[in-house]
Design a protein around this motif. Structure first.
Motif, PDB file in Angstrom:
ATOM      1  N   THR A  49       0.806  -1.218   0.000  1.00 34.24           N
ATOM      2  CA  THR A  49       0.000   0.000   0.000  1.00 34.24           C
ATOM      3  C   THR A  49       0.844   1.275   0.000  1.00 34.24           C
ATOM      4  OG1 THR A  49      -0.257  -0.521   2.332  1.00 34.24           O
ATOM      5  CG2 THR A  49      -2.208  -0.727   0.964  1.00 34.24           C
ATOM      6  N   ASP A  50       2.030   1.202   0.628  1.00 30.76           N
ATOM      7  CA  ASP A  50       2.869   2.393   0.672  1.00 30.76           C
ATOM      8  C   ASP A  50       4.318   1.966   0.439  1.00 30.76           C
ATOM      9  OD1 ASP A  50       4.124   4.738   1.077  1.00 30.76           O
ATOM     10  OD2 ASP A  50       3.209   5.183   3.023  1.00 30.76           O
ATOM     11  N   ILE A  51       4.625   1.751  -0.819  1.00 27.35           N
ATOM     12  CA  ILE A  51       5.897   1.124  -1.155  1.00 27.35           C
ATOM     13  C   ILE A  51       7.087   1.978  -0.716  1.00 27.35           C
ATOM     14  CG2 ILE A  51       5.912   1.992  -3.554  1.00 27.35           C
ATOM     15  CD1 ILE A  51       7.053  -1.509  -2.645  1.00 27.35           C
ATOM     16  N   VAL A  52       6.965   3.312  -0.793  1.00 27.63           N
ATOM     17  CA  VAL A  52       8.118   4.149  -0.469  1.00 27.63           C
ATOM     18  C   VAL A  52       8.349   4.229   1.040  1.00 27.63           C
ATOM     19  CG1 VAL A  52       9.106   6.455  -0.646  1.00 27.63           C
ATOM     20  CG2 VAL A  52       7.875   5.464  -2.573  1.00 27.63           C
ATOM     21  N   HIS A  53       7.269   4.558   1.806  1.00 31.02           N
ATOM     22  CA  HIS A  53       7.474   4.829   3.230  1.00 31.02           C
ATOM     23  C   HIS A  53       7.521   3.585   4.114  1.00 31.02           C
ATOM     24  CE1 HIS A  53       5.969   8.717   1.653  1.00 31.02           C
ATOM     25  NE2 HIS A  53       7.019   9.125   2.338  1.00 31.02           N
TER      26      HIS A  53
END
Lengths: 229, 108
Positions: free
Chosen positions: B64-68
């Motif tokens: 869902t939030d690949i970067v963070h």
């Protein structure tokens, strides 16, 4: 109960300490901001004692969700505990009076720590360590809830990510079991079914189906093998 | 905010259901008689499989939030696994993996 065992149990519980103090504090903070004082956090943590569901319960309580919704969500989110109990039926039965405390304090994390204790060959010592780990873990969770409730927004969120130590422990246990197992089937089944369920059902609903399907497959395909544990 | 009765009922329901789920196998197989063979075997095979599912559970938000969360957590898992393979030191690997994850989360 001697110091040696106390020390061993404390060391085993350290990953849970990192995780529970931090997540427990986050829980206390969220309860506080939803208008529930620290003693309410303490009460819920003592009575319910289950990480993820307690967070969901906050939103339920403040939005006034129906009791049926709360009950169903509790069943869906916490039925994995049944599987953990199943794996420790025999072991806990041998623990006498401590049995019900062990049953009622079983979490993802204490289950994981318990699986690392199978090589402690002295049964009495193993049971004492398991019991102490259960007490320590619950204390960390309760302390975290209270700290969060009292300090509220004062705590800076620079500790973000510290609860990863629990993930790290799971990874280590997984590798350990992998290296000592005669058959990798159970581990691979868990991995395969878990990933499939996650992609098909999404992150909030995959856990229970994944456990159910994995158990079914284990019964079907690993019947005759008894893995070295 | 809703009334105290509602809150009390909600907490009691949650607590009782959670307890019953944990106690279920013990309530069903209460007697002294031996466990059915199949459950005995399942109990031995479950931990490895459950551990795999738990790891996936921990990493469920990667997507869902690949970067963070994604990159830091995956890097943390790799750091933990590789260091453990090399040294077989539980605490070294936990500290290394967690530090790796926290530092990346901080900067991403």
């Amino acid at each position: 109960m001697n110091r040696e065992i106390l020390k061993k149990a404390f060391i085993r519980s350290l990953p849970v300490l990192c995780s529970y103090i931090f997540v427990g504090t986050a829980y206390g903070i969220m309860m506080e901001s939803a208008g529930f004082k620290w003693y309410m956090s303490l009460l819920v943590s003592e009575a319910v004692y289950t990480g993820a569901f307690q967070f969901v319960l906050i939103t339920f309580l403040s939005s006034g969700a129906s009791l049926i919704t709360i009950a169903l969500t509790a069943i869906l989110m916490n039925s994995r505990q049944t599987f953990y109990s199943l794996a420790y039926l025999d072991e806990f039965k041998q623990m006498g009076k401590r049995k019900w405390y062990m049953v009622n304090t079983m979490t993802d994390e204490t289950f994981a720590v318990n699986t690392t204790l199978e090589n402690v060959s002295d049964k009495e010592e193993r049971h004492s360590i398991m019991f102490l780990v259960a007490i320590f873990s619950k204390s960390y969770w309760l302390i975290g809830s209270v700290i969060g409730g009292i300090l509220g927004q004062l705590i800076p969120f620079e500790l973000k990510g510290i609860d990863f130590c629990m993930t790290a422990l799971f990874v280590i246990i997984f590798i350990d079991r992998w290296e000592n197992a005669k058959s990798h089937k159970p581990a691979l089944m868990g991995l395969g079914v878990g990933v499939l369920c996650l992609f098909i059902l999404g992150s909030s609903a995959f856990m229970l189906p994944a456990l159910l399907i994995t158990s079914g497959l284990l019964v079907l395909f690993c019947g005759k093998e008894s893995e070295k544990v | 905010m809703t009334g105290y009765g509602y809150i009390a009922a909600a907490i009691i329901i949650s607590a009782v259901i959670t307890f019953l789920l944990r106690a279920f196998p013990f309530l069903v197989f209460r007697g002294e008689h031996k466990l059915p063979d199949i459950l005995d075997r399942l109990g031995k095979l479950l931990p490895s499989a459950v551990m795999a599912v738990l790891i996936i559970y921990c990493l469920k938000d990667v997507k869902t939030d690949i970067v963070h969360t994604g990159i830091p957590e995956i890097a943390g898992v790799i750091a933990t696994a590789v260091s453990y393979k090399l040294k077989h030191n539980t605490f070294l690997s936990i500290i290394l993996g967690t530090a790796c994850c926290m530092v990346l989360m901080h900067f991403m």
